[in-house]
Design a protein around this motif. Sequence first.
Motif, PDB file in Angstrom:
ATOM      1  N   VAL A   5       0.754  -1.329  -0.042  1.00 40.00           N
ATOM      2  CA  VAL A   5       0.049  -0.008  -0.133  1.00 40.00           C
ATOM      3  C   VAL A   5       0.811   1.192  -0.017  1.00 40.00           C
ATOM      4  O   VAL A   5       1.483   1.618   0.941  1.00 40.00           O
ATOM      5  CB  VAL A   5      -0.923  -0.027   1.270  1.00 40.00           C
ATOM      6  N   GLU A   6       0.733   2.052  -1.129  1.00 43.56           N
ATOM      7  CA  GLU A   6       1.456   3.210  -1.266  1.00 43.56           C
ATOM      8  C   GLU A   6       0.664   4.536  -0.880  1.00 43.56           C
ATOM      9  O   GLU A   6      -0.568   4.259  -0.953  1.00 43.56           O
ATOM     10  CB  GLU A   6       2.137   3.506  -2.717  1.00 43.56           C
ATOM     11  N   LEU A  20       7.014   9.652   0.286  1.00 43.48           N
ATOM     12  CA  LEU A  20       6.091   8.638   0.007  1.00 43.48           C
ATOM     13  C   LEU A  20       6.342   7.440   0.923  1.00 43.48           C
ATOM     14  O   LEU A  20       7.416   7.296   1.491  1.00 43.48           O
ATOM     15  CB  LEU A  20       6.372   8.036  -1.408  1.00 43.48           C
ATOM     16  N   SER A  21       5.431   6.693   1.159  1.00 45.85           N
ATOM     17  CA  SER A  21       5.358   5.554   2.157  1.00 45.85           C
ATOM     18  C   SER A  21       4.628   4.290   1.528  1.00 45.85           C
ATOM     19  O   SER A  21       3.918   4.126   0.816  1.00 45.85           O
ATOM     20  CB  SER A  21       4.689   5.737   3.486  1.00 45.85           C
ATOM     21  N   CYS A  22       5.484   3.137   1.715  1.00 44.44           N
ATOM     22  CA  CYS A  22       4.871   1.856   1.187  1.00 44.44           C
ATOM     23  C   CYS A  22       4.917   0.863   2.412  1.00 44.44           C
ATOM     24  O   CYS A  22       6.024   0.586   2.888  1.00 44.44           O
ATOM     25  CB  CYS A  22       6.075   1.413   0.167  1.00 44.44           C
ATOM     26  N   ALA A  23       3.613   0.398   2.759  1.00 34.71           N
ATOM     27  CA  ALA A  23       3.390  -0.587   3.702  1.00 34.71           C
ATOM     28  C   ALA A  23       3.136  -1.800   3.327  1.00 34.71           C
ATOM     29  O   ALA A  23       2.421  -2.053   2.527  1.00 34.71           O
ATOM     30  CB  ALA A  23       2.412   0.181   4.892  1.00 34.71           C
ATOM     31  N   ALA A  24       3.870  -2.942   3.818  1.00 35.37           N
ATOM     32  CA  ALA A  24       3.487  -4.303   3.448  1.00 35.37           C
ATOM     33  C   ALA A  24       2.519  -4.870   4.535  1.00 35.37           C
ATOM     34  O   ALA A  24       2.700  -4.594   5.795  1.00 35.37           O
ATOM     35  CB  ALA A  24       4.757  -5.079   3.152  1.00 35.37           C
ATOM     36  N   SER A  25       1.669  -5.993   4.019  1.00 36.97           N
ATOM     37  CA  SER A  25       0.887  -6.449   4.993  1.00 36.97           C
ATOM     38  C   SER A  25       1.686  -7.631   5.743  1.00 36.97           C
ATOM     39  O   SER A  25       1.259  -7.993   6.965  1.00 36.97           O
ATOM     40  CB  SER A  25      -0.236  -7.131   4.312  1.00 36.97           C
ATOM     41  N   ARG A  26       2.808  -8.256   5.045  1.00 38.56           N
ATOM     42  CA  ARG A  26       3.557  -9.291   5.903  1.00 38.56           C
ATOM     43  C   ARG A  26       4.914  -8.679   5.852  1.00 38.56           C
ATOM     44  O   ARG A  26       5.071  -7.443   5.748  1.00 38.56           O
ATOM     45  CB  ARG A  26       3.505 -10.549   5.268  1.00 38.56           C
ATOM     46  N   SER A  27       5.970  -9.610   6.188  1.00 39.36           N
ATOM     47  CA  SER A  27       7.253  -8.939   6.491  1.00 39.36           C
ATOM     48  C   SER A  27       8.098  -9.013   5.375  1.00 39.36           C
ATOM     49  O   SER A  27       9.355  -9.225   5.433  1.00 39.36           O
ATOM     50  CB  SER A  27       7.805 -10.065   7.521  1.00 39.36           C
ATOM     51  N   SER A  28       7.595  -9.215   4.085  1.00 37.23           N
ATOM     52  CA  SER A  28       8.311  -9.371   3.179  1.00 37.23           C
ATOM     53  C   SER A  28       9.587  -8.048   2.649  1.00 37.23           C
ATOM     54  O   SER A  28      10.612  -8.391   2.160  1.00 37.23           O
ATOM     55  CB  SER A  28       7.488  -9.142   1.658  1.00 37.23           C
ATOM     56  N   ILE A  29       8.840  -6.972   3.389  1.00 36.45           N
ATOM     57  CA  ILE A  29       9.987  -5.714   3.091  1.00 36.45           C
ATOM     58  C   ILE A  29      11.237  -5.906   3.860  1.00 36.45           C
ATOM     59  O   ILE A  29      12.542  -5.655   3.386  1.00 36.45           O
ATOM     60  CB  ILE A  29       9.011  -4.561   3.592  1.00 36.45           C
ATOM     61  N   SER A  30      11.019  -6.591   5.026  1.00 34.45           N
ATOM     62  CA  SER A  30      12.313  -6.690   5.950  1.00 34.45           C
ATOM     63  C   SER A  30      13.198  -7.771   5.258  1.00 34.45           C
ATOM     64  O   SER A  30      14.234  -7.820   5.696  1.00 34.45           O
ATOM     65  CB  SER A  30      11.640  -7.098   7.315  1.00 34.45           C
ATOM     66  N   ILE A  31      12.954  -8.560   4.384  1.00 35.81           N
ATOM     67  CA  ILE A  31      13.633  -9.833   4.067  1.00 35.81           C
ATOM     68  C   ILE A  31      14.043  -9.706   2.550  1.00 35.81           C
ATOM     69  O   ILE A  31      14.655 -10.380   1.771  1.00 35.81           O
ATOM     70  CB  ILE A  31      13.096 -11.253   4.196  1.00 35.81           C
ATOM     71  N   ASN A  76       7.673  -2.781   8.627  1.00 36.31           N
ATOM     72  CA  ASN A  76       7.455  -3.122   7.408  1.00 36.31           C
ATOM     73  C   ASN A  76       7.190  -2.245   6.203  1.00 36.31           C
ATOM     74  O   ASN A  76       6.266  -2.300   5.603  1.00 36.31           O
ATOM     75  CB  ASN A  76       6.259  -4.253   7.185  1.00 36.31           C
ATOM     76  N   THR A  77       8.066  -1.131   6.394  1.00 38.07           N
ATOM     77  CA  THR A  77       7.561  -0.016   5.512  1.00 38.07           C
ATOM     78  C   THR A  77       8.931   0.416   4.822  1.00 38.07           C
ATOM     79  O   THR A  77      10.093   0.628   5.412  1.00 38.07           O
ATOM     80  CB  THR A  77       7.060   1.418   6.487  1.00 38.07           C
TER      81      THR A  77
END
Length: 114
Positions: A5-6, A20-31, A76-77
């Motif tokens: 979600v941007e 801008l921000s991008c939030a992930a529903s899971r932990s994909s961003i961190s890995i 996760n952002t």
Amino acid sequence: QEQLVESGGGLVQPGGSLRLSCAASRSSISISAMGWYRQAPGKQREWVALISRSGGTNYADSVKGRFTISRDNAKNTVYLQMDNLKPDDTDVYYCNTRPAVLPWGQGTQVTVSS
């Protein structure tokens, strides 16, 4: 399924800034290595900025020195600080892994105009 979600886009005058921000529903961003992309109507989506898992960054020549990508793994952002914006930066901005393997979000519209 992972959702991205941007947010943070808007209308800004030339020379202005947006974050801008991008939030992930899971932990994909961190890995994952994460990227910001942008797309204008009728054009191909292009890569803008990259941040690696370790925090290393890289930018397209068109935004180098003006945009800064960062990440907060605990939230996760991923962020994109955009300074000294130009009319050519007007696009819909998206985030995704780099390379892009997740479903694309809705993006956030950035309009640079006086």
